[in-house]
Design a protein around this motif. Structure first.
Motif, PDB file in Angstrom:
ATOM      1  N   GLY A 174     -30.924   7.822  33.636  1.00 29.67           N
ATOM      2  CA  GLY A 174     -29.611   7.409  33.170  1.00 29.67           C
ATOM      3  C   GLY A 174     -29.691   6.508  31.951  1.00 29.67           C
ATOM      4  O   GLY A 174     -30.738   5.980  31.595  1.00 29.67           O
ATOM      5  N   VAL A 175     -28.553   6.336  31.285  1.00 31.95           N
ATOM      6  CA  VAL A 175     -28.462   5.474  30.117  1.00 31.95           C
ATOM      7  C   VAL A 175     -27.260   4.571  30.289  1.00 31.95           C
ATOM      8  O   VAL A 175     -26.347   4.843  31.064  1.00 31.95           O
ATOM      9  N   GLY A 176     -27.280   3.449  29.559  1.00 29.78           N
ATOM     10  CA  GLY A 176     -26.193   2.504  29.667  1.00 29.78           C
ATOM     11  C   GLY A 176     -24.942   2.990  28.966  1.00 29.78           C
ATOM     12  O   GLY A 176     -24.964   3.902  28.138  1.00 29.78           O
ATOM     13  N   THR A 177     -23.816   2.358  29.302  1.00 34.75           N
ATOM     14  CA  THR A 177     -22.544   2.721  28.694  1.00 34.75           C
ATOM     15  C   THR A 177     -22.578   2.536  27.188  1.00 34.75           C
ATOM     16  O   THR A 177     -22.054   3.359  26.422  1.00 34.75           O
ATOM     17  N   ASN A 178     -23.221   1.445  26.732  1.00 31.00           N
ATOM     18  CA  ASN A 178     -23.296   1.168  25.301  1.00 31.00           C
ATOM     19  C   ASN A 178     -24.074   2.259  24.573  1.00 31.00           C
ATOM     20  O   ASN A 178     -23.694   2.701  23.488  1.00 31.00           O
ATOM     21  N   GLU A 179     -25.157   2.724  25.182  1.00 28.81           N
ATOM     22  CA  GLU A 179     -25.967   3.767  24.550  1.00 28.81           C
ATOM     23  C   GLU A 179     -25.215   5.085  24.501  1.00 28.81           C
ATOM     24  O   GLU A 179     -25.284   5.822  23.514  1.00 28.81           O
ATOM     25  N   LEU A 180     -24.487   5.409  25.548  1.00 29.64           N
ATOM     26  CA  LEU A 180     -23.697   6.635  25.549  1.00 29.64           C
ATOM     27  C   LEU A 180     -22.623   6.598  24.473  1.00 29.64           C
ATOM     28  O   LEU A 180     -22.302   7.615  23.848  1.00 29.64           O
ATOM     29  N   ALA A 181     -22.046   5.409  24.240  1.00 32.09           N
ATOM     30  CA  ALA A 181     -20.961   5.282  23.272  1.00 32.09           C
ATOM     31  C   ALA A 181     -21.469   5.268  21.840  1.00 32.09           C
ATOM     32  O   ALA A 181     -20.825   5.821  20.944  1.00 32.09           O
ATOM     33  N   LEU A 182     -22.613   4.636  21.603  1.00 36.38           N
ATOM     34  CA  LEU A 182     -23.089   4.429  20.243  1.00 36.38           C
ATOM     35  C   LEU A 182     -24.326   5.248  19.897  1.00 36.38           C
ATOM     36  O   LEU A 182     -24.668   5.380  18.722  1.00 36.38           O
ATOM     37  N   GLY A 183     -24.997   5.801  20.887  1.00 36.94           N
ATOM     38  CA  GLY A 183     -26.257   6.488  20.632  1.00 36.94           C
ATOM     39  C   GLY A 183     -26.080   7.895  20.100  1.00 36.94           C
ATOM     40  O   GLY A 183     -24.981   8.455  20.060  1.00 36.94           O
ATOM     41  N   GLY A 184     -27.211   8.464  19.678  1.00 33.84           N
ATOM     42  CA  GLY A 184     -27.233   9.838  19.194  1.00 33.84           C
ATOM     43  C   GLY A 184     -28.461  10.551  19.722  1.00 33.84           C
ATOM     44  O   GLY A 184     -29.485   9.914  20.017  1.00 33.84           O
ATOM     45  N   TRP A 185     -28.354  11.861  19.853  1.00 35.59           N
ATOM     46  CA  TRP A 185     -29.463  12.675  20.349  1.00 35.59           C
ATOM     47  C   TRP A 185     -29.549  13.923  19.482  1.00 35.59           C
ATOM     48  O   TRP A 185     -28.539  14.635  19.301  1.00 35.59           O
ATOM     49  N   VAL A 201     -37.556  14.650  16.863  1.00 31.18           N
ATOM     50  CA  VAL A 201     -36.562  14.288  17.876  1.00 31.18           C
ATOM     51  C   VAL A 201     -36.156  12.830  17.711  1.00 31.18           C
ATOM     52  O   VAL A 201     -36.975  11.983  17.326  1.00 31.18           O
ATOM     53  N   PHE A 202     -34.904  12.522  18.009  1.00 31.47           N
ATOM     54  CA  PHE A 202     -34.471  11.131  18.145  1.00 31.47           C
ATOM     55  C   PHE A 202     -33.532  11.034  19.339  1.00 31.47           C
ATOM     56  O   PHE A 202     -32.882  12.017  19.721  1.00 31.47           O
ATOM     57  N   THR A 203     -33.468   9.862  19.958  1.00 29.96           N
ATOM     58  CA  THR A 203     -32.612   9.674  21.134  1.00 29.96           C
ATOM     59  C   THR A 203     -32.003   8.282  21.152  1.00 29.96           C
ATOM     60  O   THR A 203     -32.593   7.317  20.655  1.00 29.96           O
ATOM     61  N   GLY A 204     -30.826   8.181  21.763  1.00 31.82           N
ATOM     62  CA  GLY A 204     -30.203   6.894  22.043  1.00 31.82           C
ATOM     63  C   GLY A 204     -29.859   6.097  20.802  1.00 31.82           C
ATOM     64  O   GLY A 204     -29.457   6.628  19.768  1.00 31.82           O
ATOM     65  N   ILE A 205     -30.022   4.797  20.893  1.00 29.85           N
ATOM     66  CA  ILE A 205     -29.673   3.897  19.802  1.00 29.85           C
ATOM     67  C   ILE A 205     -30.872   3.566  18.922  1.00 29.85           C
ATOM     68  O   ILE A 205     -30.781   2.727  18.023  1.00 29.85           O
ATOM     69  N   SER A 206     -31.991   4.208  19.137  1.00 27.04           N
ATOM     70  CA  SER A 206     -33.180   3.962  18.334  1.00 27.04           C
ATOM     71  C   SER A 206     -33.065   4.656  16.980  1.00 27.04           C
ATOM     72  O   SER A 206     -32.640   5.813  16.899  1.00 27.04           O
ATOM     73  N   PRO A 207     -33.475   3.990  15.879  1.00 30.41           N
ATOM     74  CA  PRO A 207     -33.456   4.625  14.552  1.00 30.41           C
ATOM     75  C   PRO A 207     -34.755   5.370  14.237  1.00 30.41           C
ATOM     76  O   PRO A 207     -34.948   5.813  13.108  1.00 30.41           O
ATOM     77  N   THR A 236     -30.879  -0.122  10.570  1.00 34.78           N
ATOM     78  CA  THR A 236     -31.428   0.248  11.874  1.00 34.78           C
ATOM     79  C   THR A 236     -30.335   0.825  12.772  1.00 34.78           C
ATOM     80  O   THR A 236     -30.447   0.797  13.995  1.00 34.78           O
ATOM     81  N   ALA A 237     -29.287   1.359  12.163  1.00 35.95           N
ATOM     82  CA  ALA A 237     -28.197   1.960  12.929  1.00 35.95           C
ATOM     83  C   ALA A 237     -28.691   3.203  13.655  1.00 35.95           C
ATOM     84  O   ALA A 237     -29.631   3.871  13.207  1.00 35.95           O
ATOM     85  N   PRO A 238     -28.095   3.543  14.794  1.00 36.63           N
ATOM     86  CA  PRO A 238     -28.505   4.750  15.525  1.00 36.63           C
ATOM     87  C   PRO A 238     -28.344   6.001  14.670  1.00 36.63           C
ATOM     88  O   PRO A 238     -27.437   6.106  13.849  1.00 36.63           O
ATOM     89  N   LEU A 239     -29.246   6.955  14.878  1.00 29.50           N
ATOM     90  CA  LEU A 239     -29.183   8.216  14.157  1.00 29.50           C
ATOM     91  C   LEU A 239     -28.145   9.130  14.799  1.00 29.50           C
ATOM     92  O   LEU A 239     -27.869   9.046  15.997  1.00 29.50           O
ATOM     93  N   THR A 240     -27.600  10.031  13.995  1.00 27.48           N
ATOM     94  CA  THR A 240     -26.597  10.972  14.496  1.00 27.48           C
ATOM     95  C   THR A 240     -26.986  12.427  14.252  1.00 27.48           C
ATOM     96  O   THR A 240     -26.446  13.318  14.912  1.00 27.48           O
ATOM     97  N   SER A 241     -27.875  12.698  13.300  1.00 30.02           N
ATOM     98  CA  SER A 241     -28.241  14.077  12.984  1.00 30.02           C
ATOM     99  C   SER A 241     -29.593  14.113  12.298  1.00 30.02           C
ATOM    100  O   SER A 241     -30.056  13.114  11.730  1.00 30.02           O
ATOM    101  N   ILE A 242     -30.215  15.302  12.341  1.00 30.18           N
ATOM    102  CA  ILE A 242     -31.535  15.479  11.748  1.00 30.18           C
ATOM    103  C   ILE A 242     -31.701  16.939  11.341  1.00 30.18           C
ATOM    104  O   ILE A 242     -31.148  17.837  11.984  1.00 30.18           O
ATOM    105  N   ALA A 243     -32.448  17.183  10.274  1.00 24.39           N
ATOM    106  CA  ALA A 243     -32.708  18.555   9.822  1.00 24.39           C
ATOM    107  C   ALA A 243     -34.064  18.609   9.132  1.00 24.39           C
ATOM    108  O   ALA A 243     -34.333  17.831   8.211  1.00 24.39           O
TER     109      ALA A 243
END
Length: 361
Positions: A174-185, A201-207, A236-243
């Motif tokens: 599981g993940v926290g509410t904050n990570e679900l709201a602000l994170g990216g996968w 790959v990237f996950t959650g709030i990690s940049p 260091t903002a969370p990532l949202t997309s990658i290519a």
């Protein structure tokens, strides 16, 4: 740039993803209305709807066409925690909904993205990333596409760095509410198979972007190749997309990422020197020039901080032009200059033009 087409009829709810097929002649859209719509480009240049169908029991998040070598296949992922594989019907059923060939389960969160492997991957691998932060690789050698095998799920946050055998951190369900709201996968395959099956790959709030090598043998574990950490002066903002860009014969690779605060980052990856070269030796030299035996990554561009959240980054077919979208509905196109900086070529939006009155004003 001019807006040339408006797809109609539209979805009944928010459109969550749009993707072209390999040839750019077919367009697939998905939506929170749980439907997939397919459009085909006509000889007149218009996009005509071919078919639509209810594909999931919750909002659909992502679509991916397979390379034509694998057949006419489409994968979809959803908030209902499943990935579904669809095949285009043939014969009299050609104009109907696509045939559901498989439902891939096991995720403990919404499946944020699904992506087919490259053209010469004989077992048709496809990767998924979900909000439980597990990367899952599926493959099928069954011609009917009904039998799928799953590589051991990889928990990305606890993946050990390159050179380490294991992580001291146990996976957390599981993940926290904050990570679900602000994170990216997100994820993206390396388009060149010379180096094997490699994925970013990237996950959650990690940049941080993590580069993995996926073994062919399902009994083996994935290996970390490198971690791409943002420069110390960067966001260091969370990532949202990658290519991952097509290499098209270049000696290096390019990866683009977008962030929640509008930052766009471009990485240049250099693979190890080629051990199959006749002029290579064990000291890492070829033609008298030193070369690395490990992958190397450098951030070559970092711009856009403070803008709207980036929704998508994507490359053209040769990996020379980058296109981005953001939450303000603006599409921007960038291209590198001879000075190795990235220049904005143009931008467009889907806003309606101002109406003219009877006097042409």
């Amino acid at each position: 740039m001019l807006q040339t087409n408006l797809l109609a009829p539209g979805h009944a709810d928010l459109v969550t993803h749009v993707t072209y097929d390999f040839y750019g002649e077919r367009l697939a859209t998905c939506s929170a209305d749980q439907k997939i719509k397919l459009f085909r480009k006509s000889h007149e240049g218009t996009w005509d709807q071919e078919t639509e169908w209810k594909a999931h029991d919750a909002p659909i998040l992502h679509l991916s066409f397979a390379h034509p070598v694998h057949g006419s296949l489409l994968a979809s992922s959803s908030h209902d925690r499943t990935v579904r594989i669809w095949e285009e019907p043939t014969g009299r059923e050609r104009e109907g909904r696509w045939i559901e060939r498989a439902v891939l389960t096991g995720a403990k969160g919404s499946v944020k993205q699904v992506e087919f492997g490259t053209a010469d991957a004989g077992s048709e691998p496809r990767a998924t990333i979900s909000t439980d932060s597990y990367l899952r690789i599926y493959s099928s050698a069954d011609p009917s596409l009904s039998d799928w095998s799953l590589l051991q799920p990889i928990h990305i946050p606890t993946l050990p760095p390159p050179g380490s055998s294991s992580s001291d951190e146990p996976p957390i369900d599981g993940v926290g509410t904050n990570e679900l709201a602000l994170g990216g996968w997100g994820l993206s395959w390396c388009k060149e198979r010379w180096w094997g099956s490699i994925i970013a790959v990237f996950t959650g709030i990690s940049p941080i972007v993590k580069i993995l090598s996926i073994p062919v043998d399902t009994s083996s574990s994935a290996n970390s190749i490198m971690f791409l950490n943002p420069p110390s002066s960067s966001s260091t903002a969370p990532l949202t997309s990658i290519a991952w860009a097509p290499s098209c014969g270049r000696s290096y690779h390019l990866i683009a990422t977008g962030s929640r605060d509008g930052t766009i980052r471009i990485w240049r990856l250099e693979p190890p020197v080629e051990k199959l070269r006749v002029d290579y030796n064990d000291d890492g030299y070829h033609d008298g020039v030193a070369g690395s035996t490990q992958w190397k990554g450098d951030c070559v561009a970092d711009f856009g901080k403070g803008g709207a959240r980036i929704g998508m980054v994507d490359w053209n077919a040769t990996g020379t032009t980058l296109t981005t979208t953001d939450d303000e509905g603006v599409v921007r196109i960038y291209k590198p200059t001879y000075a190795r900086s990235w220049k904005l070529l143009g931008e467009m939006s889907a806003e309606e033009p101002p109406h003219e009155d009877g006097n042409g004003q």
